[in-house]
Write an enzyme that holds these catalytic residues in place. Structure first.
Site, PDB file in Angstrom:
ATOM      1  N   HIS A 247       0.806  -1.310   0.060  1.00  0.00           N
ATOM      2  CA  HIS A 247       0.082  -0.012   0.151  1.00  0.00           C
ATOM      3  C   HIS A 247       0.860   1.264   0.221  1.00  0.00           C
ATOM      4  CE1 HIS A 247      -3.167  -2.597   1.404  1.00  0.00           C
ATOM      5  NE2 HIS A 247      -2.180  -3.224   2.462  1.00  0.00           N
TER       6      HIS A 247
HETATM    7  O1  RIB Z   1      -4.405  -0.747   5.475  1.00  0.00           O
HETATM    8  C1  RIB Z   1      -2.970  -0.762   4.929  1.00  0.00           C
HETATM    9  C2  RIB Z   1      -2.128   0.565   5.784  1.00  0.00           C
HETATM   10  O2  RIB Z   1      -2.259  -0.038   7.215  1.00  0.00           O
HETATM   11  C3  RIB Z   1      -0.819   0.507   5.630  1.00  0.00           C
HETATM   12  O3  RIB Z   1      -0.277   1.723   5.732  1.00  0.00           O
HETATM   13  C4  RIB Z   1      -0.040  -0.617   6.501  1.00  0.00           C
HETATM   14  O4  RIB Z   1       1.133  -0.107   6.771  1.00  0.00           O
HETATM   15  C5  RIB Z   1      -1.030  -0.523   7.589  1.00  0.00           C
HETATM   16  O5  RIB Z   1      -0.612   0.558   8.506  1.00  0.00           O
END
Ligand code: RIB
Ligand code: CA
Length: 318
Positions: A247
């Site tokens: 992500h």
């Molecule tokens: O949902 C994904 C996010 O949640 C990302 O930033 C991951 O690092 C967690 O913090």
């Protein structure tokens, strides 16, 4: 000229890949990292960030520790494990060697406020974690909202939740903070929700390509993403088996290559009350709320372009 950015992280395997991309890509200048409670308690986020920067030869980038809990809630059940359970590393620690690097004496919120107050050039702010530090800066400095030229936020989801059926982790992790940030009136926000990050999946074959680069960043990316694939196969199967979203790195990638994301200009608010929906990003895809758009929301991503960008950045030695 390289684009300046500050990365707000809760490092985390995908944050770690984002940190490496921001620190190594020649088109970016990482001014500093701020850390916040999230994937693991904040002191581990800070240590993980320092370890990663040291490992890739960018120990010159300062790290500022931020909030250890959400703004308004005390119930933040964090139980994520970052290493491979082999026992070599603490389970909240990324599998990279310890570092002698230290966090800065200044706290993250003070750093954010002072940096934007003094800035003479544009610095993008890229939060890829619960938005507690950003909301605290907003609360303390009424001019903060005007001074930040651009925010790229990884968080939220329209069709997909990953903590509850409604909510994504970063927004759910501090919903009151997120609600403040989206309502504040920042002049440019790009939101990178799960809908987009799940379109840029990374596979084991890609991990082999990272490892084959033979660089510290390539090896670390292969290890972090390989671990994510195991965890996702177990808990959050993706449309393509044995793959994972990364992500946070996609949000950084967007700064270098905006064509990586397909966005729509929409209004986004955050639910803070509903027992079933707390932490949901309410993305008004059909203009039902009749409110002016406040975000460019990404719904699709160029998966191939993302991997190529990572490979190019991680091929370089710092
Ligand atoms: O949902 C994904 C996010 O949640 C990302 O930033 C991951 O690092 C967690 O913090
Ligand atoms: Ca994160």
């Amino acid at each position: 000229m390289a684009r300046k950015l500050i990365l707000d992280v809760d490092t985390g395997t995908d944050d770690a890949v984002a940190v490496m991309l921001a620190a190594l890509h020649p088109a970016l200048e990482l001014v500093g990292c701020t850390t916040v409670n999230g994937n693991v308690p904040v002191q581990f986020c800070t240590d993980n960030t320092l370890r990663v920067l040291d490992h890739i030869g960018r120990g010159d980038i300062p790290v500022f520790e931020g909030l250890s809990r959400p703004l308004a809630r005390s119930d933040f059940p964090v139980a994520r494990r970052l290493s491979d359970h082999s026992g070599k590393y603490h389970p909240d620690t990324l599998p990279v060697p310890p570092t002698a690097l230290k966090k800065q004496a200044t706290g993250a919120v003070e750093f954010l406020i002072e940096t934007y107050r003094a800035a003479t050039e544009e610095i993008a702010l890229v939060p890829v974690a619960p938005l507690s530090n950003i909301a605290a800066a907003l609360a303390l400095d009424p001019k903060f909202v005007e001074r930040v030229p651009e925010l790229v936020i990884m968080g939220g989801g329209h069709e997909i939740g990953n903590v509850t059926p409604s909510a994504e982790f970063n927004i759910w992790g501090d919903p009151e903070a997120a609600a403040m940030v989206f309502a504040a009136g920042f002049r440019k926000i790009t939101l990178v929700p799960l809908d987009a990050t799940h379109r840029a999946l990374i596979s084991r074959a890609h991990c082999a390509q990272f490892a084959a680069l033979g660089t510290p960043a390539g090896g670390a990316a292969a290890a972090f993403i390989g671990h994510r694939i195991v965890v996702h196969d177990e808990h959050q199967k993706q449309a393509v088996p044995h793959t994972t979203p990364v992500h946070d790195a996609l949000a950084v990638g967007f700064l270098v290559q905006p064509s990586l994301l397909t966005t729509r200009r929409l209004h986004v608010a955050v639910e803070t009350q509903g027992p079933l929906t707390v932490g949901r990003t309410v993305i008004d895809t059909h203009g039902r709320g009749r409110q002016a758009p406040n975000c460019d929301v990404a719904f699709d991503a160029d998966a191939e372009g993302f991997v190529e960008l990572l490979l190019r950045a991680f091929a370089a030695k710092a």
